[in-house]
Design an enzyme around this catalytic site. Structure first.
Site, PDB file in Angstrom:
ATOM      1  CG  ASN A  66       4.538  -4.072  -7.889  1.00  0.00           C
ATOM      2  OD1 ASN A  66       5.489  -4.563  -7.286  1.00  0.00           O
ATOM      3  ND2 ASN A  66       4.109  -2.842  -7.673  1.00  0.00           N
ATOM      4  CE  LYS A  70       1.776  -2.897  -4.999  1.00  0.00           C
ATOM      5  NZ  LYS A  70       0.724  -1.964  -4.656  1.00  0.00           N
ATOM      6  CG  HIS A 122       4.697   1.501  -7.522  1.00  0.00           C
ATOM      7  ND1 HIS A 122       4.047   1.865  -6.358  1.00  0.00           N
ATOM      8  CD2 HIS A 122       3.889   0.625  -8.156  1.00  0.00           C
ATOM      9  CE1 HIS A 122       2.896   1.208  -6.304  1.00  0.00           C
ATOM     10  NE2 HIS A 122       2.777   0.456  -7.371  1.00  0.00           N
ATOM     11  CD  GLU A 139       2.689   0.616  -3.148  1.00  0.00           C
ATOM     12  OE1 GLU A 139       3.594  -0.228  -3.313  1.00  0.00           O
ATOM     13  OE2 GLU A 139       1.467   0.352  -3.290  1.00  0.00           O
ATOM     14  CD  GLU A 190       0.369   0.900 -10.879  1.00  0.00           C
ATOM     15  OE1 GLU A 190      -0.048  -0.249 -10.926  1.00  0.00           O
ATOM     16  OE2 GLU A 190       1.209   1.287 -10.043  1.00  0.00           O
ATOM     17  N   GLY A 233      -4.581  -0.971  -4.481  1.00  0.00           N
ATOM     18  CA  GLY A 233      -4.777  -1.721  -3.247  1.00  0.00           C
ATOM     19  C   GLY A 233      -6.072  -1.387  -2.524  1.00  0.00           C
ATOM     20  CB  SER A 239      -8.194  -2.563  -7.612  1.00  0.00           C
ATOM     21  OG  SER A 239      -7.785  -1.974  -6.405  1.00  0.00           O
TER      22      SER A 239
END
Ligand code: PGA
Length: 248
Positions: A9, A11, A94, A96, A166, A172, A211
């Protein structure tokens, strides 16, 4: 045997030119990977990415999609647009996007249904926050996301959805869930899916994300309920090639 998938991904990283250069460099190192390899690129890099990976085993995905085919939705991209471009996967829900773009369980469900009808494989993301984990409500949160996400999806269609677990606290942050922590929740997801789809739940691929890198992928992939990974930061580096060859 469930399909093993390693999906990158990117992003909001890589221009079309950067995407082309990166993929041209990495593609020869990705041949004969242990899993199906997917790279989810920004919309504007889709054409360059598809071009650069032609004739390879790398599949190209998008990172979001609208749940309608067309209309007055400024700034949105639809399934037919992705179809025509040759996109085969799409990340849906996702964390985010749930956080910054008001993505809800309802919109996520509509998008999964749309992706399935357009023959684009949805990579459906779920995950709890650190506060939710500390409050001991991880299972409650995940169960609701899974149940809502799979609403109105038939037993025949269910195995076409790929779930990505996730935990938000691991994204991250460099703080991966341990192999056992990740497997525990992936197993729980399968249990929730079993209540709805019975044995068909055994056919649904469940990925872990947060991660993931070339050092921890091997352990994660040995776990009973983890069928792959969704990789953010580490998919932007050449070492992504090592991740897709895990176990060799
Ligand atoms: P990360 O991101 O690998 O950088 O933690 C994973 C993701 O957000 O999909």
């Amino acid at each position: 045997m469930r399909k093993k998938i390693i999906a990158g991904n990117w992003k909001m990283n890589m221009t079309a030119t950067e995407a082309e250069m990166f993929l041209n460099e990495i593609k020869s190192r990705i041949q004969n990977a242990t899993a199906e390899v997917v790279v989810c690129v920004p919309y504007l890099a889709v054409f360059a990415a598809i071009d650069a990976t032609k004739g390879t085993d790398i599949r190209i995905g998008a990172q979001n999609m609208h749940y309608l085919d067309s209309g007055a939705y400024t700034g949105e991209i639809s399934a037919p647009m992705l179809n025509e471009a040759g996109v085969e996967y799409v990340i849906i829900g996702h964390s985010e996007r749930r956080m910054y773009n008001n993505e809800t369980d309802e919109s996520v469900n509509k998008k999964i249904i749309k992706a399935l009808s357009a023959n684009i494989i949805p990579l459906f993301c779920v995950g709890e926050s650190l506060a939710q984990r500390e409050e001991n409500i991880t299972e409650e949160v995940i169960s609701k996301q899974i149940q809502k996400g799979f609403e109105n999806i038939s037993k025949d269609d269910a195995p076409k959805v790929v779930v990505a677990y996730e935990p938000i606290w691991a994204i991250g942050t460099g703080k991966t869930a341990t192999d056992e922590q990740a497997n525990e929740v992936c197993g729980f997801i399968r249990k929730v899916l079993k209540e709805k789809y019975e044995d068909t739940a055994e056919e649904i691929s469940i990925l872990y994300g947060g991660s993931v890198n070339e050092n921890n992928i091997g352990g994660l992939m040995q776990m009973s309920d983890i069928d792959g990974a969704l990789v953010g930061g580490a998919s932007l580096k050449m070492s992504f090639a090592e991740i897709v060859h895990y176990g060799k």
